[in-house]
Design an enzyme around this catalytic site. Structure first.
Site, PDB file in Angstrom:
ATOM      1  N   ASP A  17       0.870  -1.154   0.000  1.00  0.00           N
ATOM      2  CA  ASP A  17       0.000   0.000   0.000  1.00  0.00           C
ATOM      3  C   ASP A  17       0.923   1.225   0.000  1.00  0.00           C
ATOM      4  O   ASP A  17       2.121   1.108   0.280  1.00  0.00           O
ATOM      5  CB  ASP A  17      -0.879  -0.038   1.255  1.00  0.00           C
ATOM      6  CG  ASP A  17      -1.682   1.225   1.445  1.00  0.00           C
ATOM      7  OD1 ASP A  17      -2.392   1.620   0.501  1.00  0.00           O
ATOM      8  OD2 ASP A  17      -1.585   1.827   2.528  1.00  0.00           O
ATOM      9  N   ASP A  19      -0.146   5.267   0.797  1.00  0.00           N
ATOM     10  CA  ASP A  19      -0.411   6.268   1.830  1.00  0.00           C
ATOM     11  C   ASP A  19      -0.607   5.608   3.193  1.00  0.00           C
ATOM     12  O   ASP A  19      -1.447   4.723   3.344  1.00  0.00           O
ATOM     13  CB  ASP A  19      -1.654   7.076   1.481  1.00  0.00           C
ATOM     14  CG  ASP A  19      -1.441   7.945   0.246  1.00  0.00           C
ATOM     15  OD1 ASP A  19      -0.285   8.298  -0.030  1.00  0.00           O
ATOM     16  OD2 ASP A  19      -2.432   8.254  -0.443  1.00  0.00           O
ATOM     17  N   THR A 111      -2.555   0.978  -4.698  1.00  0.00           N
ATOM     18  CA  THR A 111      -3.037   2.177  -4.031  1.00  0.00           C
ATOM     19  C   THR A 111      -4.447   2.542  -4.447  1.00  0.00           C
ATOM     20  O   THR A 111      -4.852   2.290  -5.584  1.00  0.00           O
ATOM     21  CB  THR A 111      -2.094   3.362  -4.328  1.00  0.00           C
ATOM     22  OG1 THR A 111      -2.615   4.558  -3.741  1.00  0.00           O
ATOM     23  CG2 THR A 111      -1.926   3.571  -5.834  1.00  0.00           C
ATOM     24  N   SER A 112      -5.172   3.162  -3.529  1.00  0.00           N
ATOM     25  CA  SER A 112      -6.499   3.689  -3.843  1.00  0.00           C
ATOM     26  C   SER A 112      -6.399   5.094  -4.421  1.00  0.00           C
ATOM     27  O   SER A 112      -7.414   5.696  -4.768  1.00  0.00           O
ATOM     28  CB  SER A 112      -7.372   3.701  -2.573  1.00  0.00           C
ATOM     29  OG  SER A 112      -7.549   2.387  -2.081  1.00  0.00           O
ATOM     30  N   LYS A 143     -10.182  -1.588  -2.673  1.00  0.00           N
ATOM     31  CA  LYS A 143     -10.113  -2.248  -1.376  1.00  0.00           C
ATOM     32  C   LYS A 143     -11.378  -1.910  -0.576  1.00  0.00           C
ATOM     33  O   LYS A 143     -11.865  -0.778  -0.659  1.00  0.00           O
ATOM     34  CB  LYS A 143      -8.876  -1.769  -0.602  1.00  0.00           C
ATOM     35  CG  LYS A 143      -7.562  -1.937  -1.350  1.00  0.00           C
ATOM     36  CD  LYS A 143      -6.428  -1.228  -0.610  1.00  0.00           C
ATOM     37  CE  LYS A 143      -5.153  -1.219  -1.405  1.00  0.00           C
ATOM     38  NZ  LYS A 143      -4.050  -0.494  -0.746  1.00  0.00           N
ATOM     39  N   ASP A 168      -1.670  -0.777   6.194  1.00  0.00           N
ATOM     40  CA  ASP A 168      -1.879  -0.077   7.466  1.00  0.00           C
ATOM     41  C   ASP A 168      -3.349   0.149   7.784  1.00  0.00           C
ATOM     42  O   ASP A 168      -3.653   0.689   8.839  1.00  0.00           O
ATOM     43  CB  ASP A 168      -1.167   1.282   7.448  1.00  0.00           C
ATOM     44  CG  ASP A 168      -1.862   2.298   6.566  1.00  0.00           C
ATOM     45  OD1 ASP A 168      -2.196   3.395   7.058  1.00  0.00           O
ATOM     46  OD2 ASP A 168      -2.084   2.006   5.380  1.00  0.00           O
TER      47      ASP A 168
END
Length: 222
Positions: A17, A19, A111-112, A143, A168
């Site tokens: 991931d 951020d 990543t989103s 996600k 995280d």
């Protein structure tokens, strides 16, 4: 605790991931959502609480159901792009060392966010960008769907059971678990539910992540 999938191949892969895992952008995200909320006359704290657990379009539906979601998204994107250019943030300790030590073609970013923002932040913090980046535009389901992590594994030519996910957030952890991968949590005070291993910081996890990537028996499940 959920048992870790047993690695079955000679090549191991690490899917990160971004951020909150590699880039410390929590304050930036809070400020972006605060500015966005103020623009629409909404409670910034409530908007941020919703945004932490939903995708942007879902956030808009909850906090501003009477607003045009495309207009809301355009405003958010403009603020996020400005933050990439002018915001103050950095890489988590150990991130540069860790990514530089991984072999090309054996790791990816999932990543989103959007790839151009990831590249902008990585350029400013000195982190290398891998060959494979699966961003919000690459998948229809984000996600906690397993699709983003499965897409990354497919692009790397990896089997899910040979992949380590480093996350995280609860939604990211769920995505990795549903993909059938080993999932380790970093940068949280307490372990996110479901993780196979928990590290309080990314720095604490560096040696173990590199050991996993090298196939070291020290990190194979019993």
């Amino acid at each position: 605790m959920i048992s870790e999938p047993r690695p079955s191949g000679t090549t191991r892969y690490v899917l990160f991931d971004v951020d909150g895992t590699l880039i410390d952008a929590l304050d930036n995200q809070r400020q972006v959502w605060r500015t966005w909320a103020q623009h629409y006359g909404l409670d910034p704290d409530e908007v941020h609480r919703v945004a932490l657990r939903t995708r942007p379009v879902e956030t808009f539906a909850q906090v501003a159901p009477d607003r045009d979601p495309q207009e809301c998204l355009a405003a958010l994107h403009a603020l996020e792009d400005e933050d990439v250019r002018t915001g103050v943030y950095g890489a988590f300790d150990g991130g540069s060392e860790l990514l530089a030590a991984l072999r090309p073609g054996t790791w990816a970013l999932v990543t989103s966010n959007y790839e151009h923002r990831v590249r902008g932040r990585f350029a400013r913090t000195g982190l290398p960008v891998p060959e494979v980046v699966v961003d919000a535009a690459a998948v229809e389901e984000g996600k906690p769907s397993p699709v983003p992590y499965l897409r990354a594994a497919a692009r790397l030519g990896a089997r899910p059971e040979d992949c380590l996910v480093v996350e995280d957030t609860p939604s990211g952890v769920e995505a990795g678990l549903r993909a059938g991968m080993t999932v380790w949590g970093v940068n949280t005070v307490t372990a996110v539910a479901g993780v196979h291993r928990h590290f309080g910081t990314l720095r604490e996890a560096v040696g173990d992540i590199l050991a996993f990537a090298s196939g070291s028996p020290a990190v194979r499940p019993a």
